[in-house]
Scaffold this motif. Structure first.
Motif, mmCIF file in Angstrom:
data_model
loop_
_atom_site.group_PDB
_atom_site.id
_atom_site.type_symbol
_atom_site.label_atom_id
_atom_site.label_comp_id
_atom_site.label_asym_id
_atom_site.label_seq_id
_atom_site.Cartn_x
_atom_site.Cartn_y
_atom_site.Cartn_z
ATOM 1 N N PRO A 173 0.773 -1.243 0.000
ATOM 2 C CA PRO A 173 0.000 0.000 0.000
ATOM 3 C C PRO A 173 0.803 1.292 0.000
ATOM 4 C CG PRO A 173 -0.991 -1.580 1.491
ATOM 5 C CD PRO A 173 0.330 -2.159 1.068
ATOM 6 N N THR A 174 1.977 1.335 0.607
ATOM 7 C CA THR A 174 2.734 2.582 0.662
ATOM 8 C C THR A 174 3.888 2.577 -0.326
ATOM 9 O OG1 THR A 174 2.129 2.982 2.968
ATOM 10 C CG2 THR A 174 4.038 4.150 2.134
ATOM 11 N N SER A 175 4.925 1.794 -0.073
ATOM 12 C CA SER A 175 6.128 1.900 -0.908
ATOM 13 C C SER A 175 5.891 1.399 -2.329
ATOM 14 C CB SER A 175 7.287 1.139 -0.259
ATOM 15 O OG SER A 175 6.980 -0.223 -0.087
ATOM 16 N N TRP A 176 5.191 0.301 -2.514
ATOM 17 C CA TRP A 176 4.993 -0.224 -3.861
ATOM 18 C C TRP A 176 4.018 0.638 -4.650
ATOM 19 C CZ3 TRP A 176 6.646 -4.655 -6.736
ATOM 20 C CH2 TRP A 176 7.775 -5.278 -6.164
ATOM 21 N N LEU A 177 2.966 1.119 -4.020
ATOM 22 C CA LEU A 177 2.038 1.996 -4.735
ATOM 23 C C LEU A 177 2.722 3.321 -5.076
ATOM 24 C CD1 LEU A 177 -0.732 2.595 -5.884
ATOM 25 C CD2 LEU A 177 -1.471 3.288 -3.590
ATOM 26 N N THR A 178 3.520 3.849 -4.157
ATOM 27 C CA THR A 178 4.283 5.060 -4.441
ATOM 28 C C THR A 178 5.192 4.846 -5.645
ATOM 29 O OG1 THR A 178 4.248 5.786 -2.133
ATOM 30 C CG2 THR A 178 5.999 6.667 -3.519
ATOM 31 N N ALA A 179 5.891 3.714 -5.677
ATOM 32 C CA ALA A 179 6.791 3.411 -6.796
ATOM 33 C C ALA A 179 6.016 3.257 -8.098
ATOM 34 C CB ALA A 179 7.582 2.146 -6.486
ATOM 35 N N TYR A 180 4.858 2.606 -8.043
ATOM 36 C CA TYR A 180 4.057 2.397 -9.260
ATOM 37 C C TYR A 180 3.647 3.732 -9.869
ATOM 38 C CZ TYR A 180 0.408 0.622 -12.365
ATOM 39 O OH TYR A 180 -0.360 0.338 -13.471
ATOM 40 N N GLU A 235 -7.374 3.385 -8.032
ATOM 41 C CA GLU A 235 -7.339 2.810 -9.376
ATOM 42 C C GLU A 235 -5.913 2.367 -9.742
ATOM 43 O OE1 GLU A 235 -8.972 5.557 -8.515
ATOM 44 O OE2 GLU A 235 -10.995 4.689 -8.711
ATOM 45 N N GLU A 236 -4.926 3.178 -9.397
ATOM 46 C CA GLU A 236 -3.537 2.779 -9.642
ATOM 47 C C GLU A 236 -3.186 1.535 -8.836
ATOM 48 O OE1 GLU A 236 -1.409 7.057 -10.700
ATOM 49 O OE2 GLU A 236 -1.934 6.600 -8.618
ATOM 50 N N PHE A 237 -3.691 1.456 -7.616
ATOM 51 C CA PHE A 237 -3.453 0.280 -6.781
ATOM 52 C C PHE A 237 -4.011 -0.970 -7.465
ATOM 53 C CE2 PHE A 237 -3.151 -0.691 -1.944
ATOM 54 C CZ PHE A 237 -2.470 -1.864 -2.202
ATOM 55 N N ALA A 238 -5.231 -0.885 -7.965
ATOM 56 C CA ALA A 238 -5.838 -2.042 -8.622
ATOM 57 C C ALA A 238 -5.030 -2.463 -9.855
ATOM 58 C CB ALA A 238 -7.276 -1.713 -9.013
ATOM 59 N N ARG A 239 -4.552 -1.477 -10.637
ATOM 60 C CA ARG A 239 -3.731 -1.809 -11.803
ATOM 61 C C ARG A 239 -2.412 -2.427 -11.382
ATOM 62 N NH1 ARG A 239 -5.527 3.339 -13.696
ATOM 63 N NH2 ARG A 239 -3.445 4.241 -13.409
ATOM 64 N N MET A 240 -1.826 -1.916 -10.296
ATOM 65 C CA MET A 240 -0.562 -2.485 -9.830
ATOM 66 C C MET A 240 -0.734 -3.951 -9.423
ATOM 67 S SD MET A 240 1.925 -1.355 -6.660
ATOM 68 C CE MET A 240 0.705 -1.864 -5.432
ATOM 69 N N LEU A 241 -1.827 -4.265 -8.773
ATOM 70 C CA LEU A 241 -2.067 -5.655 -8.382
ATOM 71 C C LEU A 241 -2.125 -6.553 -9.611
ATOM 72 C CD1 LEU A 241 -4.736 -5.186 -5.558
ATOM 73 C CD2 LEU A 241 -2.316 -5.762 -5.283
ATOM 74 N N GLN A 242 -2.791 -6.100 -10.661
ATOM 75 C CA GLN A 242 -2.841 -6.883 -11.891
ATOM 76 C C GLN A 242 -1.455 -7.014 -12.526
ATOM 77 O OE1 GLN A 242 -5.472 -8.662 -13.058
ATOM 78 N NE2 GLN A 242 -6.312 -8.049 -11.073
ATOM 79 N N PHE A 243 -0.668 -5.956 -12.433
ATOM 80 C CA PHE A 243 0.699 -5.989 -12.970
ATOM 81 C C PHE A 243 1.530 -7.038 -12.238
ATOM 82 C CE2 PHE A 243 5.102 -4.268 -13.043
ATOM 83 C CZ PHE A 243 5.309 -4.256 -14.418
ATOM 84 N N LEU A 244 1.417 -7.094 -10.925
ATOM 85 C CA LEU A 244 2.183 -8.080 -10.155
ATOM 86 C C LEU A 244 1.722 -9.498 -10.467
ATOM 87 C CD1 LEU A 244 3.245 -5.568 -8.699
ATOM 88 C CD2 LEU A 244 2.996 -6.807 -6.541
ATOM 89 N N VAL A 245 0.416 -9.687 -10.608
ATOM 90 C CA VAL A 245 -0.092 -11.016 -10.943
ATOM 91 C C VAL A 245 0.407 -11.437 -12.325
ATOM 92 C CG1 VAL A 245 -2.183 -12.319 -11.477
ATOM 93 C CG2 VAL A 245 -2.113 -10.867 -9.439
ATOM 94 N N ALA A 246 0.385 -10.502 -13.275
ATOM 95 C CA ALA A 246 0.766 -10.836 -14.651
ATOM 96 C C ALA A 246 2.263 -11.106 -14.788
ATOM 97 C CB ALA A 246 0.354 -9.705 -15.591
ATOM 98 N N THR A 247 3.084 -10.340 -14.071
ATOM 99 C CA THR A 247 4.540 -10.464 -14.218
ATOM 100 C C THR A 247 5.161 -11.471 -13.259
ATOM 101 O OG1 THR A 247 4.927 -8.646 -12.657
ATOM 102 C CG2 THR A 247 4.754 -8.090 -15.016
ATOM 103 N N GLY A 248 4.478 -11.754 -12.159
ATOM 104 C CA GLY A 248 5.036 -12.678 -11.170
ATOM 105 C C GLY A 248 6.021 -12.042 -10.218
ATOM 106 N N ILE A 249 6.276 -10.731 -10.329
ATOM 107 C CA ILE A 249 7.214 -10.117 -9.388
ATOM 108 C C ILE A 249 6.548 -9.977 -8.024
ATOM 109 C CG2 ILE A 249 8.538 -8.932 -11.176
ATOM 110 C CD1 ILE A 249 7.073 -6.383 -10.438
#
Length: 321
Positions: free
Chosen positions: A137-144, A274-288
């Motif tokens: 929620p904080t560091s990863w969303l900030t980075a995204y 909305e950015e958070f939701a997209r980031m979650l999909q990005f992590l699921v898709a990439t596996g990181i």
């Protein structure tokens, strides 16, 4: 309920006001949801609160923590979005001048339970466990947001990430590498530089080192200690994207360099739902996934705070509940 909270504040000895103990169970306002926390994560924001930065003393005691994943009262596995806009705000919540983060105006996440507005809960993807989800929620969303919303450079560009051991920097390296950027990073120790390599950095350097070539974007969350190097590392027309200043907020401006080379300085703060939701999909898709420095039971939270205060962190520190 068990909670990690700030009882008092001290700039010189922030851990002196840290308490791991019991507090009354909070009551949910109308429209808010209760989450039984399964994991929470530590950020520099929590140390700043103990130093008296961003948290007025008249709000003490205050439960610390912005990040959490857990289970709501309906049995759903959820992740908490920490940005709380004012009740009448619409649009990008990071632009709300009255926004706050959990643990600033409302009790934070380092407790058995946390209360948040219903709109601040996102479904936890089954591909992410609670420990990984709590880091986001904080560091990863900030980075995204820094990388995909504010950063003007396209994939294939070369970017520099300053201070590779931190949570935002680690997330930037991992996501930028997965998205096709050529990622360079700096780190104070060989351990931190090796951490950056594991996250996907193509090359690593000591702080202040001369780079093989200038880069398109520098991501800087360090501030005073790295600012001069960040500006010197940019190609003409390049950009610094900054989200914080863990080493101090007053770097030398070096305005001659900024205007002569037409550099851009771009601020970025947290991220939207909305950015958070997209980031979650990005992590699921990439596996990181977030790299963990350490996972501790909530009762040992003081050890995690001490580790961060000493600067001895490479990745995220997570507390299990």
């Amino acid at each position: 309920m068990r909670a990690v909270y700030a009882r008092s504040q001290s700039d010189g000895d922030p851990l002196s006001g840290l308490v791991v103990g019991e507090l009354p169970r909070p009551q949910a306002p109308q429209g808010w949801k209760r989450v039984r926390v399964r994991a929470s994560a530590l950020n520099h924001h929590d140390l700043f609160s103990l130093r008296g930065i961003g948290l007025p003393a008249d709000r003490l005691p205050m439960v610390l923590g912005c990040d959490a994943a857990g289970i709501d009262d309906d049995g759903n596995e959820v992740i908490v979005h920490a940005v709380i806009p004012s009740a009448d705000w619409s649009g990008d919540e990071t632009m709300d001048p009255r926004r706050s983060l959990l643990s600033e105006l409302y009790p934070g996440t380092m407790a058995d339970e946390v209360l948040v507005p219903a709109r601040n809960l996102l479904p936890k993807p089954p591909e992410l466990d609670f420990t990984a989800a709590a880091c986001l929620p904080t560091s990863w969303l900030t980075a995204y947001r820094m990388l995909f919303t504010v950063n003007p450079a396209a994939p294939g560009s070369t970017v520099l990430v300053q201070g590779s051991g931190g949570g935002v920097a680690s997330a930037l390296i991992a996501m930028a590498s997965a998205a096709g950027y050529r990622v360079w990073a700096t780190g104070r120790t060989e351990e931190k530089r090796e951490h950056a390599r594991r996250q996907g950095a193509a090359a690593v350097f000591e702080p202040g080192a001369r780079l093989p070539e200038r880069v398109d974007t520098v991501f800087d969350s360090v501030g005073e200690a790295t600012w001069a190097h960040s500006l010197k590392s940019l190609r003409p027309g390049g950009a610094v994207v900054t989200c914080g200043a863990t080493s101090g907020p007053n770097p030398p401006a070096d305005l001659n360099r900024v205007f002569f080379l037409q550099l851009r300085v771009l601020g970025s703060t947290m991220g939207t739902r909305e950015e958070f939701a997209r980031m979650l999909q990005f992590l699921v898709a990439t596996g990181i996934r977030p790299q963990l420095d350490s996972v501790l039971p909530l009762e040992q939270a003081r050890d995690g705070f001490a580790k961060m205060a000493a600067g001895d962190v490479a990745g995220k520190i997570v507390f299990t509940h």
